[in-house]
Structures are given as C-alpha cells and as structure tokens.
Design a protein around this motif. Structure first.
Motif, PDB file in Angstrom:
ATOM      1  N   LEU A  45       3.207 -13.443  -7.042  1.00 30.48           N
ATOM      2  CA  LEU A  45       2.332 -12.273  -6.953  1.00 30.48           C
ATOM      3  C   LEU A  45       2.938 -11.043  -7.626  1.00 30.48           C
ATOM      4  O   LEU A  45       2.210 -10.204  -8.166  1.00 30.48           O
ATOM      5  N   TRP A  46       4.257 -10.914  -7.602  1.00 27.50           N
ATOM      6  CA  TRP A  46       4.894  -9.810  -8.325  1.00 27.50           C
ATOM      7  C   TRP A  46       4.683  -9.985  -9.825  1.00 27.50           C
ATOM      8  O   TRP A  46       4.573  -9.005 -10.547  1.00 27.50           O
ATOM      9  N   ASP A  47       4.594 -11.224 -10.283  1.00 28.80           N
ATOM     10  CA  ASP A  47       4.284 -11.491 -11.695  1.00 28.80           C
ATOM     11  C   ASP A  47       2.826 -11.203 -12.002  1.00 28.80           C
ATOM     12  O   ASP A  47       2.504 -10.675 -13.062  1.00 28.80           O
ATOM     13  N   GLU A  48       1.947 -11.590 -11.082  1.00 29.09           N
ATOM     14  CA  GLU A  48       0.505 -11.405 -11.291  1.00 29.09           C
ATOM     15  C   GLU A  48      -0.194 -11.242  -9.956  1.00 29.09           C
ATOM     16  O   GLU A  48      -0.502 -12.227  -9.276  1.00 29.09           O
ATOM     17  N   LEU A  69       2.343  -8.467   4.491  1.00 30.22           N
ATOM     18  CA  LEU A  69       2.867  -8.618   3.133  1.00 30.22           C
ATOM     19  C   LEU A  69       1.768  -8.785   2.085  1.00 30.22           C
ATOM     20  O   LEU A  69       1.978  -8.476   0.910  1.00 30.22           O
ATOM     21  N   ILE A  70       0.622  -9.307   2.512  1.00 29.31           N
ATOM     22  CA  ILE A  70      -0.498  -9.518   1.591  1.00 29.31           C
ATOM     23  C   ILE A  70      -1.799  -9.135   2.275  1.00 29.31           C
ATOM     24  O   ILE A  70      -1.855  -9.026   3.502  1.00 29.31           O
ATOM     25  N   GLU A  71      -2.816  -8.939   1.480  1.00 29.23           N
ATOM     26  CA  GLU A  71      -4.174  -8.829   2.010  1.00 29.23           C
ATOM     27  C   GLU A  71      -5.065  -9.681   1.121  1.00 29.23           C
ATOM     28  O   GLU A  71      -4.820  -9.835  -0.079  1.00 29.23           O
ATOM     29  N   ARG A  72      -6.055 -10.278   1.741  1.00 32.30           N
ATOM     30  CA  ARG A  72      -6.999 -11.116   0.993  1.00 32.30           C
ATOM     31  C   ARG A  72      -8.284 -10.331   0.783  1.00 32.30           C
ATOM     32  O   ARG A  72      -8.752  -9.646   1.683  1.00 32.30           O
ATOM     33  N   ARG A  73      -8.824 -10.475  -0.423  1.00 30.59           N
ATOM     34  CA  ARG A  73     -10.075  -9.791  -0.770  1.00 30.59           C
ATOM     35  C   ARG A  73     -11.013 -10.799  -1.412  1.00 30.59           C
ATOM     36  O   ARG A  73     -10.563 -11.761  -2.036  1.00 30.59           O
ATOM     37  N   GLU A 114       1.729  -2.416   0.070  1.00 34.25           N
ATOM     38  CA  GLU A 114       2.834  -1.488  -0.239  1.00 34.25           C
ATOM     39  C   GLU A 114       4.148  -2.040   0.328  1.00 34.25           C
ATOM     40  O   GLU A 114       5.198  -1.903  -0.286  1.00 34.25           O
ATOM     41  N   LYS A 115       4.069  -2.660   1.493  1.00 29.38           N
ATOM     42  CA  LYS A 115       5.264  -3.234   2.122  1.00 29.38           C
ATOM     43  C   LYS A 115       5.892  -4.291   1.214  1.00 29.38           C
ATOM     44  O   LYS A 115       7.107  -4.290   0.993  1.00 29.38           O
ATOM     45  N   SER A 116       5.095  -5.214   0.683  1.00 37.46           N
ATOM     46  CA  SER A 116       5.655  -6.277  -0.157  1.00 37.46           C
ATOM     47  C   SER A 116       6.080  -5.742  -1.518  1.00 37.46           C
ATOM     48  O   SER A 116       7.048  -6.251  -2.105  1.00 37.46           O
ATOM     49  N   LYS A 117       5.412  -4.719  -2.016  1.00 37.48           N
ATOM     50  CA  LYS A 117       5.846  -4.107  -3.285  1.00 37.48           C
ATOM     51  C   LYS A 117       7.222  -3.479  -3.121  1.00 37.48           C
ATOM     52  O   LYS A 117       8.059  -3.560  -4.017  1.00 37.48           O
ATOM     53  N   ALA A 158      12.414  -5.222  -5.276  1.00 28.45           N
ATOM     54  CA  ALA A 158      13.766  -4.974  -5.786  1.00 28.45           C
ATOM     55  C   ALA A 158      14.852  -5.544  -4.865  1.00 28.45           C
ATOM     56  O   ALA A 158      15.738  -6.264  -5.340  1.00 28.45           O
ATOM     57  N   PRO A 159      14.809  -5.274  -3.558  1.00 31.70           N
ATOM     58  CA  PRO A 159      15.880  -5.828  -2.720  1.00 31.70           C
ATOM     59  C   PRO A 159      15.849  -7.355  -2.619  1.00 31.70           C
ATOM     60  O   PRO A 159      16.911  -7.992  -2.590  1.00 31.70           O
ATOM     61  N   ALA A 160      14.677  -7.965  -2.594  1.00 31.21           N
ATOM     62  CA  ALA A 160      14.599  -9.425  -2.489  1.00 31.21           C
ATOM     63  C   ALA A 160      15.115 -10.090  -3.764  1.00 31.21           C
ATOM     64  O   ALA A 160      15.864 -11.075  -3.710  1.00 31.21           O
TER      65      ALA A 160
END
Length: 143
Positions: free
Chosen positions: A44-47, A78-82, A97-100, A104-106
């Motif tokens: 998801l960070w990729d897309e 961590l995610i929301e579904r739409r 926002e939490k997962s974004k 960097a730390p992960a």
C-alpha cells in the motif's frame, strides 16, 4: 544416501526465512505491527487504494488470510476500506494517517534486519547473494 540439510537450498531458504521473519517481528512489534501487516503496508505504501484481490495477487497469499489481515488492520486503525469507484462490487484499501506515519520507522527496522542478516558479507558478496536469490525465485516462478 542420507539427506544433508546443510546442502539443501530449500531447507536453508526455509530456515533463513523463518529466522528473518522472527527478527523482523521482534523489531516491528513495538510499532504495533505484525509481519503480515507490514507486508500489506509495503504494497500500500507503493500504491495506495489497491483492492483486496490485487493485494492477494501481489503478496501471493490466500484470500482468507488477506481478509483476516485487513480486518485486523482496519480494527487497529491502519487502513480504511472504501467503495471502489471503478467497480462498485469491490472495495479499495487505503492507508490512514497512522499507517503513513509508520512507513519510515517500519522500513528502518526492516533495513536493520537485512543489515543484521548480511553483516558478515562483503559488499560484493551481498550483491552476488541477492542476485542469486532473485534468480532462484525467478526459476521457481516459471514452474
């Protein structure tokens, strides 16, 4: 002829994967992440906005496993579904926002685990090792 585990690519790859996963889990659990969640977040960070089916294909996991992972990730914020605008029958998965903020730390923890695993390799050995691993993976994808 006796089976020699230390000469078996499959045995060694499995052992290395288990040890890597264990080390990664130890590093990312203080961030509130499990390895399956981390792998999903990498995609998801990729897309951002992939569907569950797209995540299943990209991560090569079972549909039920992905469904459980996404349910837990949604519960953990961590995610929301739409609703997917291009296909009303499916939902797209979006970062919060939490997962974004965890990106960097992960990723830093994953890099640290990589560094630990390859610490005894020279730069040249590290590159050769990665090339050989990618070749073995590509060979198995063809079968």
């Amino acid at each position: 002829m006796r089976f020699q585990k230390e000469r078996s690519a499959g045995f060694l790859a499995n052992q290395m994967a288990r040890l890597f996963a264990k080390g990664l889990q130890k590093r990312i659990s203080p961030l509130g992440l499990a390895p399956a969640q981390f792998m999903t977040l990498l995609a998801l960070w990729d897309e951002d906005g992939l569907t569950q089916s797209e995540l299943v294909r990209r991560l090569d996991v079972e549909q039920a496993t992905m469904a459980n992972t996404l349910t837990r990730m949604e519960r953990d914020g961590l995610i929301e579904r739409r609703s997917n605008p291009s296909d009303g029958r499916s939902q797209s998965v979006h970062l919060t926002e939490k997962s974004k903020a965890l990106q960097a730390p992960a990723i830093a923890e994953a890099r640290a685990q990589n560094a630990t695993a390859l610490a005894d390799f020279s730069d040249e050995e590290r590159e050769i090792f990665l090339v050989l691993m990618r070749r073995a993976i590509a060979a198995m994808h063809g079968n």
